[in-house]
Write an enzyme that holds these catalytic residues in place. Structure first.
Site, PDB file in Angstrom:
ATOM      1  N   ARG A   1      20.352 -13.574 -20.716  1.00 18.45           N
ATOM      2  CA  ARG A   1      19.175 -13.791 -20.871  1.00 18.45           C
ATOM      3  C   ARG A   1      18.544 -13.489 -22.370  1.00 18.45           C
ATOM      4  NH1 ARG A   1      15.417 -10.940 -17.761  1.00 18.45           N
ATOM      5  NH2 ARG A   1      14.881 -10.061 -19.506  1.00 18.45           N
TER       6      ARG A   1
ATOM      7  N   GLU B   1      15.805  -9.092 -27.781  1.00 20.42           N
ATOM      8  CA  GLU B   1      16.922  -8.807 -27.547  1.00 20.42           C
ATOM      9  C   GLU B   1      18.076 -10.123 -26.560  1.00 20.42           C
ATOM     10  OE1 GLU B   1      17.545  -5.574 -24.716  1.00 20.42           O
ATOM     11  OE2 GLU B   1      16.374  -6.377 -23.320  1.00 20.42           O
TER      12      GLU B   1
ATOM     13  N   ASN C   1      20.309  -9.998 -23.554  1.00 24.73           N
ATOM     14  CA  ASN C   1      20.891  -9.280 -22.293  1.00 24.73           C
ATOM     15  C   ASN C   1      22.068  -9.717 -21.829  1.00 24.73           C
ATOM     16  OD1 ASN C   1      18.279  -7.606 -21.525  1.00 24.73           O
ATOM     17  ND2 ASN C   1      17.399  -9.511 -21.695  1.00 24.73           N
TER      18      ASN C   1
ATOM     19  N   SER D   1      17.867 -10.188 -15.233  1.00 22.97           N
ATOM     20  CA  SER D   1      17.231 -10.227 -13.746  1.00 22.97           C
ATOM     21  C   SER D   1      16.190 -11.399 -13.979  1.00 22.97           C
ATOM     22  CB  SER D   1      16.358  -8.940 -13.427  1.00 22.97           C
ATOM     23  OG  SER D   1      15.636  -8.668 -14.734  1.00 22.97           O
TER      24      SER D   1
ATOM     25  N   LYS E   1      21.950  -2.861 -28.440  1.00 22.81           N
ATOM     26  CA  LYS E   1      20.870  -3.079 -29.629  1.00 22.81           C
ATOM     27  C   LYS E   1      21.577  -2.649 -30.866  1.00 22.81           C
ATOM     28  CE  LYS E   1      16.972  -2.605 -26.569  1.00 22.81           C
ATOM     29  NZ  LYS E   1      17.682  -2.646 -25.077  1.00 22.81           N
TER      30      LYS E   1
ATOM     31  N   LYS F   1      14.291   2.054 -31.193  1.00 24.66           N
ATOM     32  CA  LYS F   1      14.842   1.603 -29.828  1.00 24.66           C
ATOM     33  C   LYS F   1      16.138   2.545 -29.772  1.00 24.66           C
ATOM     34  CE  LYS F   1      13.493  -3.239 -29.606  1.00 24.66           C
ATOM     35  NZ  LYS F   1      14.093  -4.677 -29.163  1.00 24.66           N
TER      36      LYS F   1
ATOM     37  N   GLU G   1      19.021   0.138 -21.643  1.00 23.66           N
ATOM     38  CA  GLU G   1      18.416  -1.150 -21.147  1.00 23.66           C
ATOM     39  C   GLU G   1      17.663  -0.970 -19.852  1.00 23.66           C
ATOM     40  OE1 GLU G   1      19.343  -4.184 -22.436  1.00 23.66           O
ATOM     41  OE2 GLU G   1      20.745  -3.041 -23.805  1.00 23.66           O
ATOM     42  N   GLY G   2      16.649  -1.898 -19.681  1.00 23.37           N
ATOM     43  CA  GLY G   2      15.907  -1.775 -18.390  1.00 23.37           C
ATOM     44  C   GLY G   2      14.400  -1.366 -18.784  1.00 23.37           C
TER      45      GLY G   2
ATOM     46  N   ARG H   1       7.502 -13.869 -18.762  1.00 27.98           N
ATOM     47  CA  ARG H   1       7.044 -12.742 -18.449  1.00 27.98           C
ATOM     48  C   ARG H   1       5.708 -12.274 -19.428  1.00 27.98           C
ATOM     49  NH1 ARG H   1      11.562  -8.487 -19.228  1.00 27.98           N
ATOM     50  NH2 ARG H   1      11.827  -9.686 -21.078  1.00 27.98           N
TER      51      ARG H   1
END
Ligand code: ADP
Ligand code: MG
Length: 872
Positions: free
Chosen positions: A524, A540, A542, A547, A705, A759, A763-764, A846
């Site tokens: 994604r 970014e 992923n 998810s 990253k 950063k 992740e997450g 989102r």
């Protein structure tokens, strides 16, 4: 014999009730964009209601993938309800109905009573970890209460040769009476000054790394009282009761005593001593009578003690110190009549559970607190202690118990004004009580979602879709360049343990010349539309555990359905919500990888977290795999793979006796997923096998990253791609990205931190650093020197346009100023030279409340959303 003076103080309690009595927490809205993870950090509240709700998933049919499916004949008789369940059968049946958790309660009577009367309000079994969601929701006046309770353990000897001993252990208790499922953020200050050492946090707490004097806790509070944290601290001031105690036996059955005490010396207002009592215990003698009057307070006796209440509830002592004396005598019954000290022990047997979530919490009111103190004293001071050296002369101590409010001894404070609640909620007029289970794994709340889709110009949407296959191909090309990966991450590995472990596995695979013929990527790519330049910029890419393909697709459906029904009232057309087949597309890619693997009996293995909370998102992939392709999915944690897995000489991965065709990681992206060597060895085991990995270690690394930043450097894309047009398209969506060996940019970022995001290689969600924290961190890292800076990258901060939206969370709808982030899914499957799939596979929007946070830590409040395409 004339005894030495000693006083032994135990179990002093000093309480401090601080309330953040927030009548109507207001919505924090400001012009700056918000920070923090968009929903990534909010998976704790993902779930579905077992009753039908708009975006709820149905309870899985027993035919969904189960490791030990129930035979059809058995199912028949179960449906009829004729045959009582035997326990194994019941387990199979429940696991079939709820393939995502371990059934907690297999008692047939309980299960039938749940079926007939629903879930009762009984508290959870205390030995089980609580679910992160609330079993039901609170309704009523809103407030959040914090109370800290400190216990001093002290031994004062009044002797030159024995030093006094003083320490403080404390706990902060919280009770959140809040509607919905808000996030609470609580900055703790003064930790370092007070030398406070936190020993544990409640499992709902996400604590930031402590910087200097500050640590921020973010949590979704459960219902009822819970202990937010336990800590230890040295005592920074003298004890509030000091003095002199002497006891001499003047005959076999009579003693003379003298107390000279100073109370509250050095304790200024707002400290108030509400209660103080001295107990002289005589565990081995029975008290017959006493004589004498204290200068202050009242005296009473029990069978085995004399109790002197110097300050009792109601008449507090504040702002001044006082002296209290008590000379007297005590007579005991002759020794022959003495029994064992059973009554003393019986008091102490009343257990008090510190970690209680029950309603009868100690801090609730003064009376029960006193009881608690007494219980605690009795518990802590059992008769058996008297055999210990501290109390070698058995009667030569007195114990002091007290309660002081108005502050803490350690100096730890909570400022109610600094407590933030997201989202802030006004008591809604309509409210549906969500009653569901109290059994972990069954009590569910819906995933947060936006009521209407977010607007996006169609041209931008097309641009994002076009990028998907180019990024897919790029990941594959970069993953083949082992040297590029190792070199680019070489500095990062020095300072980042997690990246270093991943690289270690990668290196091992290089050494054995591991070739992955079948390569599957489910990605994604996340973007924001920069307001000023109106350009789509990538946040970014992923490459692991991407998810929300499952729930994202449902939200698109929901929006189209709603607009179909009510759109005319709002002048919205359903056809402008693009179709979103993310879950079926991802399932298709998994199924085709399975087909390329070409072993009919093999399964797809989904790697999940031990306490997976996002299972209903994953469920949809499992469902499609089963129903559209007849493929079985098994769910395993990394540690289960370690225990149950092996690689056969031909490379076949066997887990729990099943051949695995495809390993699909929905865990393994964060260091938290590798709490021990066990998990790392599972990851290595899988990597060594010939199963298709989604992702392989090299695909995983391409998503870091650091690699994102390296790819954005001039001429790097050209190393991997030939097509100039495609290169130009990719480059157009790259935001400014820098490594921190660029001194110029570090300097600029320190000067203007609001224009950057710092950063780490994580992740997450929830790991990025903004604003003043960014400045502080960079300045500190620079000072520290060394390679510490290599653990981070700097990114240009993107400012998207904010607009008004309705967000639904915990059954409550809030209006808020929001910003959105578009994610475009991509699937890529390759078998040697043949590209089987390379496509855009749906999307996810989102949306989160746009709120700025000066301090740099914000609890991101994001919901699942979809798209509404506009002409401009
Ligand atoms: P993670 O791997 O933790 O998801 P991301 O890079 O996606 O890390 O960052 C997390 C969130 O932070 C994003 O979802 C986005 O909301 C915000 N964010 C990240 N980078 C930027 C940026 N350059 N400008 C503005 N917001 C950003
Ligand atoms: Mg992200």
């Amino acid at each position: 014999m004339h005894n030495r003076v000693m006083a032994f103080m135990v179990a002093h309690v000093i309480g401090d009730i601080i309330t953040g009595d927030i009548a109507e927490p207001e919505v924090i809205v400001s012009s700056g964009p918000s920070v923090g993870g968009l929903l990534d950090s909010l998976t704790g509240s993902i779930g579905i209601s077992a009753r039908s709700k708009p975006i709820a998933a149905p309870v899985a049919a027993p035919t969904a993938s189960v490791s030990s499916p129930v035979g059809s004949a058995q199912s028949e008789s179960l449906k009829g309800g004729v045959r009582p369940f035997d326990k194994d059968l019941l387990r199979n049946f429940i696991v079939g109905a709820m393939p995502f958790g371990t059934p907690q309660d297999l008692n047939y009577t309980n299960v039938t009573s749940i079926r007939t009367t629903g879930f009762s309000g009984d508290p959870l079994p205390t030995d089980q970890k609580q679910p992160a969601w609330k079993p039901y929701l609170y309704k009523g006046r809103q407030r959040i209460l914090f109370s800290s309770l400190e216990t001093i353990n002290a031994a004062l000897y009044d002797r030159d040769d024995v030093p006094d001993f003083l320490s403080v252990s404390g706990q902060v208790t919280c009770r959140a009476e809040l509607e919905g499922l808000p996030d609470v953020s609580l900055p703790l200050t003064g930790l370092k000054t007070a030398h406070v050492e936190v020993s544990s946090f409640h499992h709902c707490v996400q604590a930031s790394d402590p910087t200097d004097n500050k640590q921020t806790l973010i949590f979704q509070p459960p219902l009822g009282n819970f202990v937010l944290m336990h800590y230890q601290a040295p005592c920074n001031i003298a004890p509030p009761v000091k003095g002199f105690y002497q006891l001499s036996m003047v005959s076999e059955n009579e003693g003379a005593f003298l107390f000279k005490l100073t109370l509250m010396e050095g304790y200024k207002s707002p400290f108030i001593m509400e209660f103080c009592m001295i107990t002289m215990p005589f565990p081995r003698r029975r008290v017959a009578s006493y004589e004498g009057n204290p200068s202050l307070g009242t005296v009473s006796m029990t069978e085995h003690s004399i109790e002197w209440r110097i300050v009792s509830s109601g008449r507090g002592l504040s702002g001044r110190s006082i002296e209290a004396t008590f000379p007297g005598t005590v007579k005991f019954l002759p020794r022959t009549t003495q029994r064992t000290n059973s009554s003393f022990r019986s008091v102490s047997s009343t257990a008090y559970t510190e970690d209680s979530d029950s309603e009868q919490d100690n801090a609730k009111n003064g009376a029960s607190l006193d009881d608690y103190i007494m219980e605690k004293i009795n518990k802590d001071l059992q008769a058996v202690d008297l055999e210990e050296p501290l109390s070698w002369q058995a009667y030569n101590y007195a114990k002091v118990s007290f309660k002081i409010t108005g502050g803490t001894l350690s100096g730890l404070t909570i400022d109610p004004k600094s407590v933030n609640i997201y989202p802030s909620v006004k008591a809604p007029a309509e409210y549906t009580m969500q009653r569901s289970a109290t059994v972990p794994g069954v009590g569910l709340v819906h995933a947060p979602f936006s009521l209407l889709p977010a607007h996006l110009p169609e041209s931008i949407w097309r641009q994002a879709c076009e990028l998907a296959p180019i990024f897919n191909e790029l990941v594959d090309r970069v993953s083949r360049d082992e040297k590029f990966l190792q070199d680019s991450l070489s500095k990062t590995r020095q300072v980042d343990d997690f990246t270093s472990r991943l690289l270690e596995i990668h290196k091992k695979m290089m050494e054995i010349n591991k070739d992955e013929n079948i390569r599957l990527g489910l990605y994604r790519s996340d973007y924001m539309l920069d307001l000023e330049t109106n350009s789509l910029l990538q946040i970014e890419l992923n490459t692991i555990s991407t998810s929300f393909p499952g729930l994202g697709s449902l939200v698109s459906d929901l929006h189209r359905t709603l607009i179909n029904q009510y759109g005319h009232l709002l002048s919205l057309e359903p056809k402008r919500v693009p179709g979103n087949a993310a879950s079926s597309k991802f399932a298709e890619a998994l199924a085709r990888a399975w087909a390329e693997f070409n072993v009919d009996s093999a399964v797809v293995m989904m790697i999940v977290q031990p306490e997976e909370r996002n299972m209903y998102d994953q469920y949809w992939l499992t469902k499609y795999l089963r129903e559209s392709y007849g493929i079985t999915t098994i769910r395993k944690t990394l540690s289960q793979v370690e225990a149950e897995g092996q690689v056969l000489p031909d490379g076949t991965l066997l887990v729990d006796g099943k051949k695995v065709a495809v390993v699909y990681y929905r865990a393994g992206y964060t260091p938290n997923d590798y709490p021990s060597e066990t998990e790392w060895s599972a990851r290595l085991l899988i990597e060594q096998s010939c199963a298709v990995k989604c992702p392989s270690i090299s695909y995983h690394l391409v998503g870091t990253k650091k690699i994102q930043q390296e790819l954005a450097k001039p001429d790097v894309l050209e190393r991997f791609l030939e097509n100039k047009e495609e290169i130009a398209k990719l480059r157009k969506c790259f935001a400014g990205l820098w490594s921190l060996d660029n001194e110029e940019i570090v300097k600029t970022a320190i000067e203007k931190p609001e224009l950057f995001v710092l950063k780490p290689q994580r992740e997450g969600g929830g790991n990025n650093i903004y604003g003043l924290d960014l400045r502080e961190t960079l300045t500190r890292l620079q000072k520290e020197g060394g390679d510490a800076l290599a653990a981070y990258i700097l990114m240009q901060r993107i400012f998207p346009k904010a607009s008004l939206a309705y967000l639904v969370r915990g059954g409550i709808c809030h209006e808020g100023l929001v910003i959105s982030e578009l994610g475009v899914y991509g699937a890529y499957l390759r078998n040697k030279d043949k590209v089987v799939i390379n496509e855009q596979s749906g999307y996810l929007m989102r949306t989160k409340v746009s709120s700025s946070d000066e301090g740099g830590v914000a609890a991101g409040f994001a919901v699942l959303d979809s798209l509404y395409l506009t002409d401009k």
